[in-house]
Write an enzyme that holds these catalytic residues in place. Structure first.
Site, mmCIF file in Angstrom:
data_model
loop_
_atom_site.group_PDB
_atom_site.id
_atom_site.type_symbol
_atom_site.label_atom_id
_atom_site.label_comp_id
_atom_site.label_asym_id
_atom_site.label_seq_id
_atom_site.Cartn_x
_atom_site.Cartn_y
_atom_site.Cartn_z
ATOM 1 N N LYS A 3 48.836 30.140 33.632
ATOM 2 C CA LYS A 3 48.258 28.913 33.108
ATOM 3 C C LYS A 3 48.909 27.649 33.636
ATOM 4 C CE LYS A 3 45.150 29.501 31.427
ATOM 5 N NZ LYS A 3 43.905 30.018 30.812
ATOM 6 N N SER A 14 48.506 41.306 28.093
ATOM 7 C CA SER A 14 47.264 41.252 28.875
ATOM 8 C C SER A 14 47.486 41.852 30.267
ATOM 9 C CB SER A 14 46.731 39.818 28.984
ATOM 10 O OG SER A 14 47.546 39.006 29.811
HETATM 11 N N1 PMP Z 1 46.425 36.547 29.917
HETATM 12 C C1 PMP Z 1 47.145 35.631 29.274
HETATM 13 C C2 PMP Z 1 48.439 36.048 28.654
HETATM 14 C C3 PMP Z 1 46.675 34.307 29.181
HETATM 15 O O1 PMP Z 1 47.401 33.387 28.519
HETATM 16 C C4 PMP Z 1 45.440 33.973 29.779
HETATM 17 C C5 PMP Z 1 44.921 32.575 29.663
HETATM 18 N N2 PMP Z 1 44.451 32.268 28.362
HETATM 19 C C6 PMP Z 1 44.717 34.959 30.433
HETATM 20 C C7 PMP Z 1 45.250 36.227 30.496
HETATM 21 C C8 PMP Z 1 43.354 34.689 31.034
HETATM 22 O O2 PMP Z 1 43.291 33.747 32.042
HETATM 23 P P1 PMP Z 1 42.001 32.830 32.257
HETATM 24 O O3 PMP Z 1 42.040 31.739 31.221
HETATM 25 O O4 PMP Z 1 42.112 32.314 33.637
HETATM 26 O O5 PMP Z 1 40.769 33.673 32.037
#
Ligand code: PMP
Length: 328
Positions: A43, A265
């Site tokens: 991010k 994630s």
């Molecule tokens: N994993 C984590 C830990 C995140 O903080 C985010 C962003 N919210 C994402 C995945 C997904 O990224 P994006 O916003 O580019 O879809």
């Protein structure tokens, strides 16, 4: 290495690393390790993109306040960018997110306003909208801001295309929050490497893109309770649900068996990549995104049940350890 003028000049250019123990032998599985960004997550890219875009459009002037509804990583990234460029920052955050995230935002000089998780991101966004309207704050609007996928096209995607130039790549696997990564990288892959299959992962208990009902889930940063407007769904070749506990367990294996301590994630993305690998042709090359560091989840179910005391099993019988083992 050049001498950098600002910490923000170190955002991006994250390494792509091969896994050696988690993947089955018939494929090569690579991961893009976004914890190498200075704020510890993917991010940082979005935060820098949004602020540079707003500055270019004259929407931000020194001393202004930036506000955002955030799952935490965006908050940390915006707090860092705000600190480095002379802005104030206010995060509106669900109370289900880890304590570490609140403290990190405050460490970077930001403020944190909590709302109950049941309100979902849409509820949090309403609160952030009202606050910004009342106080004249700038809203980053990560879910709707075209600067978000644009920056992933220009950086994340460009890095992947450059690192895999002249090399085989069959699958790109990512989850999504705002869908900035998925949309930006997906669009560039469709243009430059159309044979690469883009696989989007979502929590099995909040598989909104698959038409299922959203529920509060534990894959922080993934799957808000709405479909973000920045999503370009045409880039998705395959949508896969992943169980959050399987994702968590895979994040633990990534740390213990590969030496890469990444977030929940990231574990869920690698778990999805391992599902993809099962039916992938011999020699297939798979790339999975690892959005952040596991250090962001020390107090969460990522490390639930981990021993916080001494590992005493080898001490019995050692004379030097009698005092250590004697009952209190
Ligand atoms: N994993 C984590 C830990 C995140 O903080 C985010 C962003 N919210 C994402 C995945 C997904 O990224 P994006 O916003 O580019 O879809």
């Amino acid at each position: 290495m050049p001498l950098f003028d600002s910490i923000l000049d170190t955002v991006g250019r994250t390494p792509i690393v091969k896994l050696h123990r988690l993947a089955p032998k018939h494929v090569s599985l690579y991961v893009k390790v976004e914890s190498f960004n200075p704020g510890g997550s993917v991010k940082d890219r979005l935060a820098l993109a949004v602020v540079l875009d707003a500055e270019a459009k004259g929407l931000l002037k020194p001393g202004d306040t930036i506000a955002e509804c955030t799952s935490g990583n965006v908050g940390i990234a915006l707090a860092m960018v705000a600190a480095a460029r002379g802005y104030k920052f206010v995060a509106v955050m669900s109370d289900s997110y880890s304590i570490e995230r609140r403290k990190l935002i405050r460490a970077y000089g930001g403020k944190v306003i909590l709302f109950p998780a049941e309100l979902g991101s849409s509820g949090g966004n309403k609160i952030a909208d009202e606050l910004a309207a009342k106080h004249g704050w700038f809203r980053a609007r990560q879910f709707d801001n075209p600067a978000n996928p644009a920056y992933h096209r220009e950086t994340t995607a460009a890095e992947i295309l450059s690192d895999f130039a002249g090399k085989r790549l069959d699958y790109f696997v990512t989850g999504f929050g705002t869908t900035g990564t998925l949309t930006g990288v997906g669009q560039m892959l469709k243009l430059a490497r159309p044979s690469v299959r883009v696989v989007a992962a979502e929590p099995a208990n909040a598989a909104v893109l698959a038409g299922k009902a959203w529920s509060v889930h534990q894959i922080q940063g993934w799957a808000p309770d709405f479909v973000p407007s920045v999503l370009d769904a045409t880039v998705i070749d395959e949508l896969r649900p992943i169980d959050e506990v399987v994702g968590r367990n895979t994040a633990r294996r990534l740390a213990a068996e590969e030496g890469i301590f990444a977030g929940i994630s990231a574990g869920a993305t690698v778990a999805t990549a391992l599902d993809v690998a099962q039916n992938a042709a011999e020699g297939s090359v798979i790339l999975a995104m690892l959005p952040d560091t596991g250090e962001r989840y020390l107090s969460t179910f990522l490390l639930e049940g981990m021993n916080e005391g001494s590992d005493d099993e080898w001490l019995a019988g050692l004379s030097a350890s009698e005092a250590l083992l004697s009952p209190a």
